[in-house]
Motif scaffolding. Structure first.
Motif, PDB file in Angstrom:
ATOM      1  N   GLN A 107      39.639 -11.380  34.479  1.00  0.00           N
ATOM      2  CA  GLN A 107      38.417 -12.182  34.522  1.00  0.00           C
ATOM      3  C   GLN A 107      37.545 -11.780  35.717  1.00  0.00           C
ATOM      4  N   ASP A 108      38.154 -11.602  36.864  1.00  0.00           N
ATOM      5  CA  ASP A 108      37.394 -11.237  38.063  1.00  0.00           C
ATOM      6  C   ASP A 108      36.681  -9.902  37.868  1.00  0.00           C
TER       7      ASP A 108
ATOM      8  N   LEU B 154      33.683 -10.359  35.487  1.00  0.00           N
ATOM      9  CA  LEU B 154      32.570 -11.040  36.158  1.00  0.00           C
ATOM     10  C   LEU B 154      31.865 -10.092  37.124  1.00  0.00           C
TER      11      LEU B 154
ATOM     12  N   GLU C   5      36.633 -22.497  30.007  1.00  0.00           N
ATOM     13  CA  GLU C   5      36.610 -22.396  31.464  1.00  0.00           C
ATOM     14  C   GLU C   5      36.095 -21.034  31.907  1.00  0.00           C
ATOM     15  N   PHE C   6      36.440 -19.978  31.172  1.00  0.00           N
ATOM     16  CA  PHE C   6      35.906 -18.661  31.531  1.00  0.00           C
ATOM     17  C   PHE C   6      34.391 -18.625  31.366  1.00  0.00           C
TER      18      PHE C   6
ATOM     19  N   ARG D  61      32.390 -21.050  31.754  1.00  0.00           N
ATOM     20  CA  ARG D  61      31.809 -21.758  32.905  1.00  0.00           C
ATOM     21  C   ARG D  61      31.730 -20.827  34.112  1.00  0.00           C
ATOM     22  N   LYS D  62      32.739 -20.025  34.318  1.00  0.00           N
ATOM     23  CA  LYS D  62      32.708 -19.053  35.413  1.00  0.00           C
ATOM     24  C   LYS D  62      31.590 -18.035  35.185  1.00  0.00           C
TER      25      LYS D  62
ATOM     26  N   ALA E 158      28.259 -19.499  36.008  1.00  0.00           N
ATOM     27  CA  ALA E 158      28.036 -19.589  37.451  1.00  0.00           C
ATOM     28  C   ALA E 158      27.544 -18.264  38.029  1.00  0.00           C
ATOM     29  N   VAL E 159      27.927 -17.158  37.402  1.00  0.00           N
ATOM     30  CA  VAL E 159      27.420 -15.845  37.819  1.00  0.00           C
ATOM     31  C   VAL E 159      25.963 -15.677  37.389  1.00  0.00           C
TER      32      VAL E 159
ATOM     33  N   ASP F  61      26.722 -25.979  31.009  1.00  0.00           N
ATOM     34  CA  ASP F  61      27.557 -25.312  31.997  1.00  0.00           C
ATOM     35  C   ASP F  61      28.292 -24.089  31.450  1.00  0.00           C
ATOM     36  N   LYS F  62      27.959 -23.706  30.226  1.00  0.00           N
ATOM     37  CA  LYS F  62      28.605 -22.522  29.639  1.00  0.00           C
ATOM     38  C   LYS F  62      27.493 -21.536  29.271  1.00  0.00           C
TER      39      LYS F  62
END
Length: 541
Positions: A185-186, A189, A255-256, A258-259, A262-263, A293-294
């Motif tokens: 995931q990191d 992103l 949840e991914f 949402r991350k 945020a990017v 939020d997605k």
């Protein structure tokens, strides 16, 4: 580095996004394959059409076994398409015309030639060993479960080095990434950040509902024959025999996303996800886009199905969407690089195609237009000897693949390849029925499909309520699909989606017809007479 300070974070809401398939848009160097410089050269056409943004299908470094949807380097341009400097030119040029730039990110899988996979498959103990979906065989040596590939056969491929199977939802050369693994995931992103820093305004997220698999690798249940209708797989594909309950659509994806959001937010960037699911596409889209939020928007496949979009189907689609999540934001499309062009798929006359285009501009949501749609291109007939698509080759002749919608854009009639390239031959042929439909032949010609699309996009711009107003009161009588759009003004829209003449009664109030420029029907009192494939858009006084 660019950021979203002072920018319109809601630019995507109601935007018209023009999809470019780079191999087939414009060749600038004479090799018969489109490229990034060619895209930059043709951006004036898209600006004149009235689009708000472009979406460019993959141009990353790739072995091209699935024509760029198999990525071997997420942060570089394949030499076939040019260089990073050429991409920067596209962004700079697009922005000079007021066009946002979205690019296609394929995050569910990579090419088998990606360095991550090359390391992962070496053994079970290296630092990338958990980056892909690996599983031991059953005691009898067969795959760990019954999951099937979209491209046919088992979704599992044996690897002798690890003595394990790896998951591939598509080609065997497209191993699935393991997004349950945090470092994956990191890394993904970081890919998004790389392109945002280069000035992109957003992403189209390929196969967004395939990102996660069931950790327990449970078997998918079978699907009754009457429910086997999946627009991402032809009917001859056994993929349609399963309900893909565990191989995709997993709750961890929320949840991914949402991350990922945020990017995006610091750059005022947006994402549109491709939801490939025939049974729950609208409901999944609602999950992924609701709540703020997605991702901002998704496009489901309800308007990409083989069956023509009737008034009843349109009403049912909006009923389902309202029930799933009223604040969900769709991005509607009739055609793209994976489906038979809708003019052919739905067997539309020119008049019918114009009505569907007008209706698309009036629906609540954003819009994706696929290159060539604006000039009325039908599906091209491609022989087996010229076929490039591995999907089509696999299922020929019952399914002829995706090449028929990927042939070169028709710009002029000046040379053999209609202005697409100076080469003697393109990667896919230009077919005879396409030649008279060129941009040059239709530009400025009253009544042409191109001028109709330009007028329809102008009409949408002139009435912001069509871009971001509410949509209520949708109704079908089996022939006419009608609804109200409300914002700064109240608009009544009705579309006769048959050849039979009819009339519609407008709601209470005084109404003025608005759509003369796109040949909408006049209003007399509270009545509009609709010819076959006629429509009306009226404003309440």
């Amino acid at each position: 580095m660019q950021d979203g300070i002072g920018k319109d974070a809601d630019w995507w809401r109601g935007a018209v996004i023009y999809q470019i398939y780079p191999r087939s848009y414009q060749d600038s160097n004479g090799d018969g394959i489109g490229d990034l410089k060619g895209i930059a050269d043709r951006l004036p056409h898209i600006a004149a059409l009235g689009a708000d943004a472009i979406w460019i299908s993959p141009f990353f470094t790739s072995p091209m076994k699935d024509f760029g949807y198999d990525v071997s380097d997420y942060c570089d341009v394949d030499p076939m398409f040019g260089s990073l400097a050429d991409f920067d030119l596209v962004v700079e040029t697009a922005h000079s015309y007021g066009l946002k730039v979205m690019i296609d990110l394929v995050l569910s899988h990579t090419a088998e030639s990606h360095p991550w996979f090359a390391t992962s498959r070496q053994n079970r103990s290296n630092d990338k060993s958990g980056w892909y979906v690996w599983a031991d065989p059953k005691p009898d040596g067969t795959p760990p479960n019954n999951w099937l590939s979209v491209f046919g056969g088992s979704a599992w491929q044996w690897d002798a080095r690890r003595e394990q199977y790896y998951l591939h939802n598509f080609l065997t050369s497209q191993p699935d990434l393991n997004l349950h693994h945090a470092p994956v995931q990191d890394a993904l992103l970081d890919v998004a950040r790389f392109w945002l820093k280069r000035g992109v305004n957003g992403f189209r997220l390929d196969t967004i509902n395939f990102y996660f698999h069931d950790k327990h690798l449970r078997d998918n249940p079978s699907l009754p024959p009457e429910l086997r209708n999946d627009s991402i797989a032809p009917s001859v594909n056994p993929y349609n025999h399963q309900l893909h309950l565990f191989s995709k659509n997993q709750p961890e994806n929320l949840e991914f996303l949402r991350k990922f959001r945020a990017v995006l937010d610091p750059y005022a960037a947006a994402a549109v996800g491709e939801v490939g699911d025939a049974q729950r596409g609208l409901e999944i889209m609602a999950e992924y886009t609701s709540g703020g939020d997605k991702v901002q928007m998704c496009y489901p496949f309800e308007m990409l199905q083989p069956a023509r979009l009737t008034a009843d189907l349109a009403a049912t689609t909006f009923d389902r969407l309202a029930k799933a999540a009223p604040d969900a934001w769709p991005c509607w499309a009739y055609s793209n690089h994976d489906t038979v062009r809708h003019i052919t798929r739905w067997n539309l006359s020119d008049t019918a195609a114009r009505t569907y285009a007008a209706m698309l501009m009036c629906l609540r949501g954003s819009v994706c237009l696929y290159q060539g749609e604006e000039i009325g291109l039908p599906e091209a007939e491609i022989g087996l000897d010229e076929l490039q698509d591995p999907y089509g080759i696999q299922f020929w002749p019952e399914f002829k693949g995706r090449d028929g919608c990927r042939t070169p854009m028709i710009w002029t009639t000046d040379n053999a390849l209609c202005g697409f390239s100076s080469a003697p031959k393109a990667w896919l042929p230009v077919t005879a029925p396409h030649r008279p439909l060129s941009v040059a032949a239709q530009t400025g010609r009253a009544g042409s499909m191109l001028e109709h699309y330009r007028a329809a996009l102008t009409f949408r711009r002139q009435h912001p309520t069509l871009r971001d107003g509410t949509m209520t009161g949708w109704h079908s009588d089996g022939q006419v699909f009608s609804f109200l759009r409300t914002g700064g003004e109240t608009l009544f829209c009705a579309f006769n989606l048959t050849e039979a003449e009819t009339s519609v009664s407008l709601p209470e109030g005084d109404w003025t017809g608005l759509a003369d420029a796109i040949h909408g029907a006049p209003v007399t009192g509270r009545t509009a007479r609709l010819s076959g494939w006629g429509f009306v858009v009226a404003k309440r006084s």
